[in-house]
Design an enzyme around this catalytic site. Structure first.
Site, PDB file in Angstrom:
ATOM      1  CG  ASP A  40      33.275  44.285  47.546  1.00  0.00           C
ATOM      2  OD1 ASP A  40      34.077  44.140  46.610  1.00  0.00           O
ATOM      3  OD2 ASP A  40      33.606  44.775  48.639  1.00  0.00           O
ATOM      4  N   GLY A  63      40.901  32.748  45.149  1.00  0.00           N
ATOM      5  CA  GLY A  63      41.151  33.576  46.322  1.00  0.00           C
ATOM      6  C   GLY A  63      41.758  32.785  47.464  1.00  0.00           C
ATOM      7  CE1 TYR A  64      44.028  36.002  51.276  1.00  0.00           C
ATOM      8  CE2 TYR A  64      41.999  36.914  50.387  1.00  0.00           C
ATOM      9  CZ  TYR A  64      43.317  37.073  50.787  1.00  0.00           C
ATOM     10  OH  TYR A  64      43.917  38.306  50.690  1.00  0.00           O
ATOM     11  CG  ASN A  87      36.710  35.871  38.502  1.00  0.00           C
ATOM     12  OD1 ASN A  87      36.514  34.826  37.889  1.00  0.00           O
ATOM     13  ND2 ASN A  87      37.373  35.906  39.645  1.00  0.00           N
ATOM     14  N   GLY A  94      35.068  33.076  36.186  1.00  0.00           N
ATOM     15  CA  GLY A  94      34.854  32.041  37.198  1.00  0.00           C
ATOM     16  C   GLY A  94      33.772  32.442  38.180  1.00  0.00           C
TER      17      GLY A  94
END
Length: 215
Positions: free
Chosen positions: A74, A169-170, A9, A11
């Site tokens: 993670d 993501g969220y 990723n 980003g």
């Protein structure tokens, strides 16, 4: 010094670069961050049951393959009313890895009947640094010389609809507690988010171990 970030990723790589540049100061110019994706490395299977285990698993795999120090993280969302889910399954909550829109839609559906005062949550990040031995073995892989792992949390609550176009993501659903306002993570500038984020906290704790490699 080259440090390989165990991610595909770009980003996330950019976010890590900004955070470490702030914390390493002048030493940042001596660090070249490259992604595992840019080197064509495979994604290891994340078999850990905690954020710390998965961060170390990813960093070890990259360090052993490349012979370079490796950083991995993670992270995920822990929703209190859902018994700490999605947790380590956050990125593939909908059944497909990295489908942010589907993950957010499923989470909103699962929380539809939960009142606003019970929608508390936290982002958690474990960041790992693994340093390999210089000499590769007969199989071409490098043994691990040392490893460090740190954890950071960002507490907040979840909205009923997404707001903001930054982050991933969220982030569009999550309003952090550590602010004077009610911006979601996706409405914040990268600098403002990094100052309070779970990833920022974990990487700042890891920064002294990275700096020690430069001495």
């Amino acid at each position: 010094m080259r440090i390989v970030v165990a991610t595909h990723n770009e980003g996330k790589l950019a976010e890590m670069r900004r955070i470490l540049e702030e914390d390493l100061g002048a030493d940042a110019a001596r660090v070249e961050l490259v992604s595992a994706g840019a080197l064509g490395l495979p994604d290891p299977v994340e078999t850990g049951v905690t954020f710390q285990e998965n961060a170390l698993l990813k960093a070890r795999d990259v360090a052993r393959r490349t012979g370079s120090p490796a950083v991995a993280d993670d992270s995920g969302l822990i929703v209190d009313v859902m018994g700490a889910a999605p947790g380590i399954l956050s990125a593939r909550w909908c059944g497909r890895h990295g489908d942010d829109a589907a993950n957010n839609a499923l989470l909103l559906a699962q929380l539809a009947d939960i009142p606003d005062d019970r929608r508390t949550a936290r982002f958690r990040c474990a960041a790992a640094l693994v340093v390999p031995q210089a000499q590769a073995g007969a199989d071409g892989m490098h043994a691990v010389a040392s490893e460090t792992v740190e954890v950071g949390d960002m507490t907040g609550h979840l909205l009923r609809e997404a707001r903001g176009g930054n982050g991933f993501g969220y982030d569009p659903l999550f309003v952090p507690d550590e602010q004077d306002g009610d911006l979601t993570s996706a409405e914040m500038t990268p600098e403002r988010k990094n100052a309070i984020s779970h990833r920022g906290k974990a990487l700042r704790q890891l920064a002294p171990a990275i700096a020690a490699l430069l001495r």
